[in-house]
Design a protein around this motif. Structure first.
Motif, PDB file in Angstrom:
ATOM      1  N   UNK A  16       0.819  -1.208   0.000  1.00  0.00           N
ATOM      2  CA  UNK A  16       0.000   0.000   0.000  1.00  0.00           C
ATOM      3  C   UNK A  16       0.852   1.257   0.000  1.00  0.00           C
ATOM      4  N   UNK A  17       0.331   2.283  -0.675  1.00  0.00           N
ATOM      5  CA  UNK A  17       0.944   3.611  -0.588  1.00  0.00           C
ATOM      6  C   UNK A  17       0.133   4.525   0.330  1.00  0.00           C
ATOM      7  N   UNK A  18      -1.060   4.063   0.780  1.00  0.00           N
ATOM      8  CA  UNK A  18      -1.980   4.876   1.589  1.00  0.00           C
ATOM      9  C   UNK A  18      -2.346   6.156   0.847  1.00  0.00           C
ATOM     10  N   UNK A  19      -3.156   6.046  -0.216  1.00  0.00           N
ATOM     11  CA  UNK A  19      -3.424   7.185  -1.085  1.00  0.00           C
ATOM     12  C   UNK A  19      -4.370   8.208  -0.455  1.00  0.00           C
ATOM     13  N   UNK A  20      -4.132   9.476  -0.771  1.00  0.00           N
ATOM     14  CA  UNK A  20      -5.012  10.555  -0.310  1.00  0.00           C
ATOM     15  C   UNK A  20      -4.906  11.722  -1.275  1.00  0.00           C
ATOM     16  N   UNK A  29      -2.331  11.414 -13.847  1.00  0.00           N
ATOM     17  CA  UNK A  29      -3.025  11.570 -12.577  1.00  0.00           C
ATOM     18  C   UNK A  29      -1.976  11.610 -11.462  1.00  0.00           C
ATOM     19  N   UNK A  30      -2.206  12.481 -10.486  1.00  0.00           N
ATOM     20  CA  UNK A  30      -1.313  12.640  -9.347  1.00  0.00           C
ATOM     21  C   UNK A  30      -2.063  12.280  -8.072  1.00  0.00           C
ATOM     22  N   UNK A  31      -1.448  11.419  -7.267  1.00  0.00           N
ATOM     23  CA  UNK A  31      -2.060  10.902  -6.042  1.00  0.00           C
ATOM     24  C   UNK A  31      -1.076  11.083  -4.889  1.00  0.00           C
ATOM     25  N   UNK A  32      -1.539  11.632  -3.789  1.00  0.00           N
ATOM     26  CA  UNK A  32      -0.688  11.728  -2.606  1.00  0.00           C
ATOM     27  C   UNK A  32      -0.518  10.375  -1.958  1.00  0.00           C
ATOM     28  N   UNK A  33       0.690  10.082  -1.485  1.00  0.00           N
ATOM     29  CA  UNK A  33       0.962   8.823  -0.796  1.00  0.00           C
ATOM     30  C   UNK A  33       1.420   9.141   0.619  1.00  0.00           C
ATOM     31  N   UNK A  34       0.733   8.552   1.599  1.00  0.00           N
ATOM     32  CA  UNK A  34       1.085   8.810   2.995  1.00  0.00           C
ATOM     33  C   UNK A  34       2.013   7.733   3.536  1.00  0.00           C
ATOM     34  N   UNK A  35       1.699   6.462   3.319  1.00  0.00           N
ATOM     35  CA  UNK A  35       2.551   5.384   3.844  1.00  0.00           C
ATOM     36  C   UNK A  35       3.907   5.354   3.151  1.00  0.00           C
ATOM     37  N   UNK A  36       3.940   5.630   1.855  1.00  0.00           N
ATOM     38  CA  UNK A  36       5.185   5.595   1.093  1.00  0.00           C
ATOM     39  C   UNK A  36       5.748   6.991   0.833  1.00  0.00           C
ATOM     40  N   UNK A  80       4.290   4.334 -14.029  1.00  0.00           N
ATOM     41  CA  UNK A  80       4.180   4.968 -12.710  1.00  0.00           C
ATOM     42  C   UNK A  80       5.524   5.590 -12.354  1.00  0.00           C
ATOM     43  N   UNK A  81       5.485   6.798 -11.809  1.00  0.00           N
ATOM     44  CA  UNK A  81       6.684   7.435 -11.272  1.00  0.00           C
ATOM     45  C   UNK A  81       6.378   7.941  -9.867  1.00  0.00           C
ATOM     46  N   UNK A  82       7.354   7.790  -8.974  1.00  0.00           N
ATOM     47  CA  UNK A  82       7.178   8.222  -7.588  1.00  0.00           C
ATOM     48  C   UNK A  82       8.058   9.449  -7.334  1.00  0.00           C
ATOM     49  N   UNK A  83       7.382  10.605  -7.264  1.00  0.00           N
ATOM     50  CA  UNK A  83       8.059  11.879  -7.072  1.00  0.00           C
ATOM     51  C   UNK A  83       8.175  12.207  -5.589  1.00  0.00           C
ATOM     52  N   UNK A  84       9.180  12.998  -5.249  1.00  0.00           N
ATOM     53  CA  UNK A  84       9.369  13.542  -3.896  1.00  0.00           C
ATOM     54  C   UNK A  84       9.651  12.469  -2.845  1.00  0.00           C
ATOM     55  N   UNK A  85      10.156  11.317  -3.273  1.00  0.00           N
ATOM     56  CA  UNK A  85      10.459  10.276  -2.287  1.00  0.00           C
ATOM     57  C   UNK A  85      11.495  10.754  -1.275  1.00  0.00           C
ATOM     58  N   UNK A  86      12.484  11.505  -1.733  1.00  0.00           N
ATOM     59  CA  UNK A  86      13.524  11.974  -0.812  1.00  0.00           C
ATOM     60  C   UNK A  86      13.023  13.064   0.125  1.00  0.00           C
ATOM     61  N   UNK A  87      11.902  13.672  -0.222  1.00  0.00           N
ATOM     62  CA  UNK A  87      11.319  14.712   0.627  1.00  0.00           C
ATOM     63  C   UNK A  87      10.744  14.119   1.912  1.00  0.00           C
ATOM     64  N   UNK A  88      10.203  12.903   1.808  1.00  0.00           N
ATOM     65  CA  UNK A  88       9.825  12.137   2.990  1.00  0.00           C
ATOM     66  C   UNK A  88       8.661  12.667   3.784  1.00  0.00           C
ATOM     67  N   UNK A  89       7.653  13.260   3.116  1.00  0.00           N
ATOM     68  CA  UNK A  89       6.483  13.776   3.829  1.00  0.00           C
ATOM     69  C   UNK A  89       5.223  13.004   3.423  1.00  0.00           C
ATOM     70  N   UNK A  90       4.299  12.882   4.368  1.00  0.00           N
ATOM     71  CA  UNK A  90       2.994  12.267   4.089  1.00  0.00           C
ATOM     72  C   UNK A  90       2.145  13.258   3.294  1.00  0.00           C
ATOM     73  N   UNK A  91       1.916  12.971   2.031  1.00  0.00           N
ATOM     74  CA  UNK A  91       1.158  13.899   1.187  1.00  0.00           C
ATOM     75  C   UNK A  91      -0.322  13.574   1.304  1.00  0.00           C
TER      76      UNK A  91
END
Length: 378
Positions: free
Chosen positions: A297-301, A318-325, A341-352
């Motif tokens: 799960x990415x815990x989408x929001x 489409x852009x989806x916030x991920x809280x768990x990931x 699929x691309x995962x942006x801002x992974x190094x930022x480390x915030x629950x979006x």
């Protein structure tokens, strides 16, 4: 090289040094590379504990809900100044509850209506309701409740809730309240459903279950778990939704009237104790398969189809916030299917928590903790 050339180079070097060292370490760190575009993050506002809902007003201001405190904040996008609205209905702020989504009417400049979803009740019994009201200065006035989800229940979990206004109708989501997951498969309640009502709260006579005995007439689709993303495709106007799975199995769904999306009979995840959900099946006749699912799960929001000019390379994504990931999830479509699929801002480390395209064509996100930020191409 002539002396004056050395002087020019020296002045340029000094200017560049001052420019660089006047930037904070944090600002220097907030630049990112994607597969197609380099961009930076800009802070719009901060000190908003859980920024669940974001929307924009025609006057250049932004409305943000702080789920944690049950607040609606009026934010100046340029200065970051915040004002807490007065007259906001009281929310039950426990667990997943509090102030949820916020949405101005598409004809806001003519009618002034704002729509607000939130959890109501107390520790003994709670649910989700939708109110609408009008903004006067920094106060919400003429507030009226247009929907309440039934049944009420003691758990402070899985209230949904996202909203979309389309052609005079209000679509919105309601979660299964966690302990009552089997309710998502029965039509005599609002749990685990997408609903459709008129924008004034009345019930359309052509809703799919209006004539079904004992069914709640507001139901548009069912078999959902806890949908916290709802949006319209900018070209087709189709309704898209994402929902939390348990341990794995977050889903992206194309929502159509009267269809059953399977929860908790079919699921691409497992329970939190590593046991199967129900019979442990992922497919069943008469139940819809997700367009895309995430395991783990990415815990989408929050969710938004991008259709602006600032990030032309991302149009239609489409852009989806991920809280768990802790990232911003970007999905690329072709012929209605996810092809990348691309995962942006992974190094930022915030629950979006929230994702919204602004009227300026930039992408705005709300992160727990909590800030409102925007992505700007470099």
């Amino acid at each position: 090289m002539k002396y004056k050339d050395h002087s020019c180079l020296l002045l340029i070097g000094i200017w560049l040094s001052l420019l660089f060292f006047n930037c904070t370490d944090e600002e220097q760190a907030w630049t990112f590379k994607s597969e197609e575009i380099n961009f930076r993050l800009e802070k719009v506002a901060d000190s908003i504990r859980v920024p669940f809902g974001i929307s924009f007003l025609p006057n250049g201001k932004m409305l943000v809900t702080n789920r944690f405190a049950g607040e609606i904040l009026l934010v100046d996008i340029d200065s970051g100044e915040k004002k807490m609205l007065k007259g906001v209905p009281k929310s039950y702020c426990k667990g997943d509850g509090g102030a949820l989504d916020i949405l101005p009417h598409p004809k806001y400049e003519q009618n002034g209506w704002l729509y607000f979803s939130h959890s109501i009740g107390d520790s003994i019994s709670s649910s989700m309701s939708i109110e609408r009201g009008k903004l006067k200065g920094d106060s919400l006035i003429n507030v009226e409740r247009i929907f309440t989800a039934y049944p009420f229940y003691e758990s402070p979990s899985h209230y949904g809730s996202r909203m979309v206004l389309k052609d005079g109708y209000l679509f919105f989501t309601m979660g299964d309240r966690y302990d009552l997951k089997d309710s998502a498969q029965t039509l005599n309640n609002h749990l685990g459903k997408v609903m459709r009502i008129f924008e004034d709260g009345q019930i359309p006579k052509d809703n799919p279950f209006v004539d079904t005995k004992n069914a709640k007439p507001e139901i548009w689709s069912f078999g959902h778990r806890n949908p916290q993303g709802l949006t319209l495709h900018p070209k087709t106007n189709a309704l898209w939704l994402h929902e939390h799975g348990p341990k794995g199995g977050d889903e992206l769904n194309l929502v159509k009237p009267g269809l059953n999306y399977g929860w908790p009979i079919i699921c691409h995840g497992i329970d939190y104790d590593d046991t199967p959900i129900g019979e442990g099946i992922t497919h069943k006749e008469g139940m819809e398969q997700p367009i895309h699912h995430y395991t783990p799960s990415i815990a989408p929001s929050g969710m938004e189809f991008y259709h602006g000019n600032a990030f032309k390379e991302w149009n239609g994504n489409v852009f989806i916030g991920a809280m768990a990931k802790t990232h911003l999830n970007r999905l690329v479509f072709k012929n209605g299917k996810v092809v990348h699929e691309e995962r942006l801002l992974e190094s930022f480390g915030r629950r979006i928590r929230a994702v919204k395209q602004g009227p300026d064509g930039l992408i705005y996100i709300g992160v727990d903790g909590g800030m409102i930020l925007r992505l700007r191409p470099i």
